[in-house]
Motif scaffolding. Structure first.
Motif, mmCIF file in Angstrom:
data_model
loop_
_atom_site.group_PDB
_atom_site.id
_atom_site.type_symbol
_atom_site.label_atom_id
_atom_site.label_comp_id
_atom_site.label_asym_id
_atom_site.label_seq_id
_atom_site.Cartn_x
_atom_site.Cartn_y
_atom_site.Cartn_z
ATOM 1 N N ALA A 76 -8.438 9.158 0.950
ATOM 2 C CA ALA A 76 -7.324 10.045 1.295
ATOM 3 C C ALA A 76 -6.877 9.917 2.748
ATOM 4 O O ALA A 76 -5.665 9.917 3.027
ATOM 5 N N PRO A 77 -7.784 9.799 3.734
ATOM 6 C CA PRO A 77 -7.322 9.683 5.130
ATOM 7 C C PRO A 77 -6.425 8.475 5.374
ATOM 8 O O PRO A 77 -5.601 8.489 6.300
ATOM 9 N N GLY A 113 -5.183 9.814 -3.444
ATOM 10 C CA GLY A 113 -6.061 8.723 -3.039
ATOM 11 C C GLY A 113 -6.834 8.147 -4.207
ATOM 12 O O GLY A 113 -6.955 6.922 -4.342
ATOM 13 N N GLU A 114 -7.348 9.025 -5.053
ATOM 14 C CA GLU A 114 -8.085 8.543 -6.231
ATOM 15 C C GLU A 114 -7.171 7.749 -7.151
ATOM 16 O O GLU A 114 -7.553 6.705 -7.679
ATOM 17 N N GLN A 115 -5.960 8.234 -7.361
ATOM 18 C CA GLN A 115 -5.015 7.544 -8.236
ATOM 19 C C GLN A 115 -4.612 6.187 -7.657
ATOM 20 O O GLN A 115 -4.427 5.210 -8.387
ATOM 21 N N THR A 128 0.839 -1.202 0.000
ATOM 22 C CA THR A 128 0.000 0.000 0.000
ATOM 23 C C THR A 128 0.870 1.247 0.000
ATOM 24 O O THR A 128 0.575 2.220 -0.703
ATOM 25 N N ARG A 129 1.913 1.217 0.777
ATOM 26 C CA ARG A 129 2.818 2.369 0.815
ATOM 27 C C ARG A 129 3.407 2.641 -0.565
ATOM 28 O O ARG A 129 3.460 3.794 -1.017
ATOM 29 N N GLU A 130 3.834 1.581 -1.241
ATOM 30 C CA GLU A 130 4.388 1.757 -2.579
ATOM 31 C C GLU A 130 3.326 2.267 -3.549
ATOM 32 O O GLU A 130 3.619 3.089 -4.429
ATOM 33 N N ARG A 131 2.101 1.794 -3.388
ATOM 34 C CA ARG A 131 1.019 2.258 -4.250
ATOM 35 C C ARG A 131 0.776 3.753 -4.057
ATOM 36 O O ARG A 131 0.519 4.477 -5.022
ATOM 37 N N ILE A 132 0.849 4.194 -2.834
ATOM 38 C CA ILE A 132 0.672 5.620 -2.542
ATOM 39 C C ILE A 132 1.800 6.427 -3.180
ATOM 40 O O ILE A 132 1.563 7.481 -3.791
ATOM 41 N N LEU A 133 3.016 5.949 -3.041
ATOM 42 C CA LEU A 133 4.152 6.653 -3.635
ATOM 43 C C LEU A 133 4.040 6.695 -5.155
ATOM 44 O O LEU A 133 4.282 7.736 -5.782
ATOM 45 N N ASP A 134 3.681 5.559 -5.760
ATOM 46 C CA ASP A 134 3.509 5.512 -7.215
ATOM 47 C C ASP A 134 2.452 6.515 -7.667
ATOM 48 O O ASP A 134 2.633 7.236 -8.660
ATOM 49 N N ALA A 135 1.349 6.549 -6.946
ATOM 50 C CA ALA A 135 0.259 7.462 -7.297
ATOM 51 C C ALA A 135 0.703 8.915 -7.157
ATOM 52 O O ALA A 135 0.374 9.768 -7.987
#
Length: 205
Positions: A50-51, A43-45, A17-24
């Protein structure tokens, strides 16, 4: 045994999940810039609320800082790998041209992180610039070494200032992220033209 397996699975999911957030964030930052990047867009990406981002990053600024620093580090690593793969007989000027291609490829083709860093590093507020500037300095040292080696080998024109050349070349390479698009011509043609400009500008023919 079951507890350990569950814990490990949760840790792996967390890391993913952390990597997904960084990628986005890298994608959104490239599109919208530092000022326009919002956590709701990230968050959408990332297909997250978002929280949820706050479980992994304390703030929007911390998240952006991580992406930008990672982008510079990826660039550094990419160029070093390309140089390590160079033929043993490659001259210093050949290595310089290899670095030109590797830089362009990383910015324009390979990594949204590096594109985001290239386009937004200069927009970071002062309190976020330390890690970014340290990473840029380390990367600049690679180019300083390449130019010095070429000059010591007698492959560069004697009247050029290596510090100025380094800043001009890196600035031009970075700026391609702002204007180059595939419809303007092939990536290979961009590389060849850029290498020719470097050779004609600072190297002996």
């Amino acid at each position: 045994m079951t507890t350990k397996a569950t814990s490990t699975g949760a840790h792996q999911q967390s890391d993913g999940t952390r990597e997904r957030i960084l990628d986005a964030t890298a994608v959104v930052l490239t599109r919208k810039g530092f000022a326009g990047t919002r956590l709701v867009d990230v968050g959408e990406q990332a297909d997250l609320q978002a929280p949820a981002i706050y479980h992994y990053f304390k703030s929007r600024e911390e998240l952006i800082e991580e992406v930008v620093v990672t982008g510079v580090q990826q660039m550094h690593d990419c160029v070093l790998r390309a140089l390590e793969a160079a033929p043993a007989e490659a001259r210093p000027i050949d290595q310089l041209l290899i670095a030109v291609e590797a830089h362009l490829r990383q910015v324009l083709v390979a990594s949204a992180y590096t594109t985001a860093a290239t386009r937004n590093g200069g927009q970071l507020p002062d309190h976020l610039r330390h890690r970014y500037e340290s990473a840029r300095q380390a990367y600049g040292d690679v180019w300083r070494g390449l130019l010095t080696a070429a000059a010591e080998a007698g492959e560069l024109k004697p009247d050029v200032d290596l510090g100025i050349v380094r800043m001009l070349v890196l600035g031009a390479l970075d700026w391609t992220a702002e204007w180059w698009r595939p419809e303007r011509g092939s990536f290979d043609q961009l590389v060849k033209t850029t290498q020719a400009v470097v050779l004609n500008g600072i190297a002996f023919p």
